[in-house]
Enzyme design. Sequence first.
Site, short mmCIF file in Angstrom:
data_model
loop_
_atom_site.label_atom_id
_atom_site.label_comp_id
_atom_site.label_asym_id
_atom_site.label_seq_id
_atom_site.Cartn_x
_atom_site.Cartn_y
_atom_site.Cartn_z
N LEU A 47 0.83 -1.21 0.00
CA LEU A 47 0.00 0.00 0.00
C LEU A 47 0.86 1.26 0.00
O LEU A 47 0.57 2.22 -0.71
CB LEU A 47 -0.93 0.00 1.23
CG LEU A 47 -1.74 1.28 1.42
CD1 LEU A 47 -2.69 1.52 0.25
CD2 LEU A 47 -2.51 1.23 2.73
N THR B 164 -8.09 -3.14 9.55
CA THR B 164 -8.47 -4.34 8.82
C THR B 164 -9.86 -4.86 9.18
O THR B 164 -10.34 -4.64 10.30
CB THR B 164 -7.42 -5.45 9.13
OG1 THR B 164 -7.89 -6.70 8.63
CG2 THR B 164 -7.20 -5.62 10.62
N ASP B 165 -10.45 -5.58 8.24
CA ASP B 165 -11.71 -6.30 8.49
C ASP B 165 -11.53 -7.40 9.55
O ASP B 165 -12.50 -7.89 10.11
CB ASP B 165 -12.23 -6.91 7.18
CG ASP B 165 -11.22 -7.81 6.48
OD1 ASP B 165 -10.00 -7.59 6.65
OD2 ASP B 165 -11.64 -8.74 5.76
N TYR C 298 -3.29 -11.46 14.95
CA TYR C 298 -3.13 -10.32 14.03
C TYR C 298 -4.28 -9.33 14.21
O TYR C 298 -4.05 -8.12 14.33
CB TYR C 298 -3.08 -10.84 12.58
CG TYR C 298 -3.20 -9.75 11.53
CD1 TYR C 298 -2.13 -8.91 11.24
CD2 TYR C 298 -4.40 -9.57 10.83
CE1 TYR C 298 -2.26 -7.91 10.27
CE2 TYR C 298 -4.52 -8.58 9.87
CZ TYR C 298 -3.45 -7.75 9.60
OH TYR C 298 -3.59 -6.76 8.65
N LYS D 252 -4.06 -5.43 15.44
CA LYS D 252 -4.54 -4.29 14.65
C LYS D 252 -5.58 -3.49 15.44
O LYS D 252 -5.67 -2.27 15.30
CB LYS D 252 -5.13 -4.78 13.33
CG LYS D 252 -4.13 -5.37 12.35
CD LYS D 252 -3.07 -4.37 11.87
CE LYS D 252 -3.64 -3.30 10.99
NZ LYS D 252 -2.58 -2.37 10.51
N1 LIG Z 1 -2.83 -7.11 2.86
C1 LIG Z 1 -4.11 -7.17 3.19
O1 LIG Z 1 -4.89 -8.00 2.67
C2 LIG Z 1 -4.67 -6.21 4.21
C3 LIG Z 1 -6.04 -6.25 4.51
C4 LIG Z 1 -6.56 -5.33 5.41
C5 LIG Z 1 -5.74 -4.38 6.00
N2 LIG Z 1 -4.41 -4.39 5.71
C6 LIG Z 1 -3.57 -3.36 6.34
O2 LIG Z 1 -3.14 -2.48 5.31
C7 LIG Z 1 -1.87 -1.93 5.65
C8 LIG Z 1 -0.91 -2.11 4.49
O3 LIG Z 1 -0.79 -3.48 4.23
P1 LIG Z 1 0.19 -4.05 3.10
O4 LIG Z 1 -0.42 -5.30 2.61
O5 LIG Z 1 0.59 -2.95 2.18
O6 LIG Z 1 1.42 -4.43 4.03
P2 LIG Z 1 2.92 -4.84 3.63
O7 LIG Z 1 3.10 -4.90 2.15
O8 LIG Z 1 3.26 -6.05 4.46
O9 LIG Z 1 3.72 -3.58 4.15
C9 LIG Z 1 3.97 -3.37 5.50
C10 LIG Z 1 5.29 -2.66 5.57
O10 LIG Z 1 5.58 -2.37 6.93
C11 LIG Z 1 6.97 -2.55 7.11
N3 LIG Z 1 7.30 -2.72 8.51
C12 LIG Z 1 7.16 -3.82 9.29
N4 LIG Z 1 7.64 -3.58 10.52
C13 LIG Z 1 8.08 -2.30 10.52
C14 LIG Z 1 8.72 -1.47 11.49
N5 LIG Z 1 8.96 -1.92 12.73
N6 LIG Z 1 9.04 -0.20 11.15
C15 LIG Z 1 8.80 0.25 9.91
N7 LIG Z 1 8.22 -0.48 8.93
C16 LIG Z 1 7.87 -1.73 9.25
C17 LIG Z 1 7.27 -3.77 6.29
O11 LIG Z 1 8.65 -3.88 6.05
P3 LIG Z 1 9.29 -5.35 5.78
O12 LIG Z 1 8.72 -5.80 4.47
O13 LIG Z 1 10.74 -5.06 5.78
O14 LIG Z 1 8.81 -6.21 6.93
C18 LIG Z 1 6.47 -3.48 5.03
O15 LIG Z 1 7.21 -2.69 4.14
C19 LIG Z 1 -1.46 -2.61 6.95
O16 LIG Z 1 -1.81 -1.79 8.01
C20 LIG Z 1 -2.30 -3.87 6.98
O17 LIG Z 1 -2.52 -4.32 8.30
C21 LIG Z 1 -3.87 -5.26 4.83
#
Ligand SMILES: NC(=O)c1ccc[n+]([C@@H]2O[C@H](COP(=O)([O-])OP(=O)(O)OC[C@H]3O[C@@H](n4cnc5c(N)ncnc54)[C@H](OP(=O)(O)O)[C@@H]3O)[C@@H](O)[C@H]2O)c1
Length: 273
Positions: free
Chosen positions: A2, A91-92, A115, A119
């Site tokens: 994202l 998140t949902d 998880y 959240k």
């Molecule tokens: N993916 C889904 O289906 C989904 C659904 C609902 C809500 N969400 C929410 O949407 C948001 C974005 O999700 P996404 O899928 O884009 O997540 P993502 O691709 O996993 O990105 C999360 C990022 O956070 C970084 N991170 C982890 N620990 C950290 C720390 N201590 N300090 C700084 N950065 C850190 C990760 O780095 P590394 O890669 O180095 O670990 C990664 O770049 C999140 O809040 C997630 O909970 C996601």
Amino acid sequence: MLGTDLRDELTSLGERVITLSRAELDVTDSRAVNAAIAEHKPSIIINCAAYTKVDLAEQEEALANAINGSSVELLADAANAVDALLVQVSTDFVFDGEQRTPYEVTDATNPLSAYGRSKFLGEVAAAHAHKHLIVRTSWLFGVHGPNFVEAIRNQIRKGTNPLRVVNDQHGRPTYTPHLASAIVRLARIANESDVARGVVHYADADACSWFDFARAIVEGSGIDVQPVSSDEFPRPAKRPAYSVLSTERYERLTGVKPASWREGLAEYLERRT
Ligand SMILES: NC(=O)c1ccc[n+]([C@@H]2O[C@H](COP(=O)([O-])OP(=O)(O)OC[C@H]3O[C@@H](n4cnc5c(N)ncnc54)[C@H](OP(=O)(O)O)[C@@H]3O)[C@@H](O)[C@H]2O)c1
């Protein structure tokens, strides 16, 4: 995933945007968080950092809580110090999925997994920011990260046919560039007016099951997709059976209808080779 799309969306809109990777800012490091916010003095902070390994979180709940929960408290305090709006992405999975009508922003939360609990801690922490916006979303897919679409395509590349996909979990797939536009739209309004703050749901239209989503992904490939129940794929973290988010508040605040995940999927398949 994202964060990269948000950077691109903000840049294309001509906004001044500062992005910090994990290597540049560990959000669990309070000194680093305070220093970064004091240095850049942002008017809006959008937290895209998260611990997102849903199954592994069952074993690493403390780490998930630190990244998804405690670090948001640090961000909220830092936001207050510079009077910034804090946007937290949630998140949902904060819902238990017992409902059979779309979840409104006012519906009770009851996460089923570590998880989801982590959240939810992040939502509580974000509310410590005087100006905050909590955007709950679901079933993300985007070209900058691993996601369900890519998992299905990897199965196809491996020659798996038929594919067996669960048909008893319902939600709303969301293309991350669509979510990025929605977040920017919401953040601009919430930055100006406190009536637009608090919890808002954004997810693409319409609701479907993972099976329906998989069928759309493989369309035209000749691959067969068979519906199965979640019991056939036991996983460490329990998922809500029904986590369809109502986007009614989003639509009311912005006057815009959510985009279609089918259109997002078509764009995704064109962009990600
Ligand atoms: N993916 C889904 O289906 C989904 C659904 C609902 C809500 N969400 C929410 O949407 C948001 C974005 O999700 P996404 O899928 O884009 O997540 P993502 O691709 O996993 O990105 C999360 C990022 O956070 C970084 N991170 C982890 N620990 C950290 C720390 N201590 N300090 C700084 N950065 C850190 C990760 O780095 P590394 O890669 O180095 O670990 C990664 O770049 C999140 O809040 C997630 O909970 C996601």
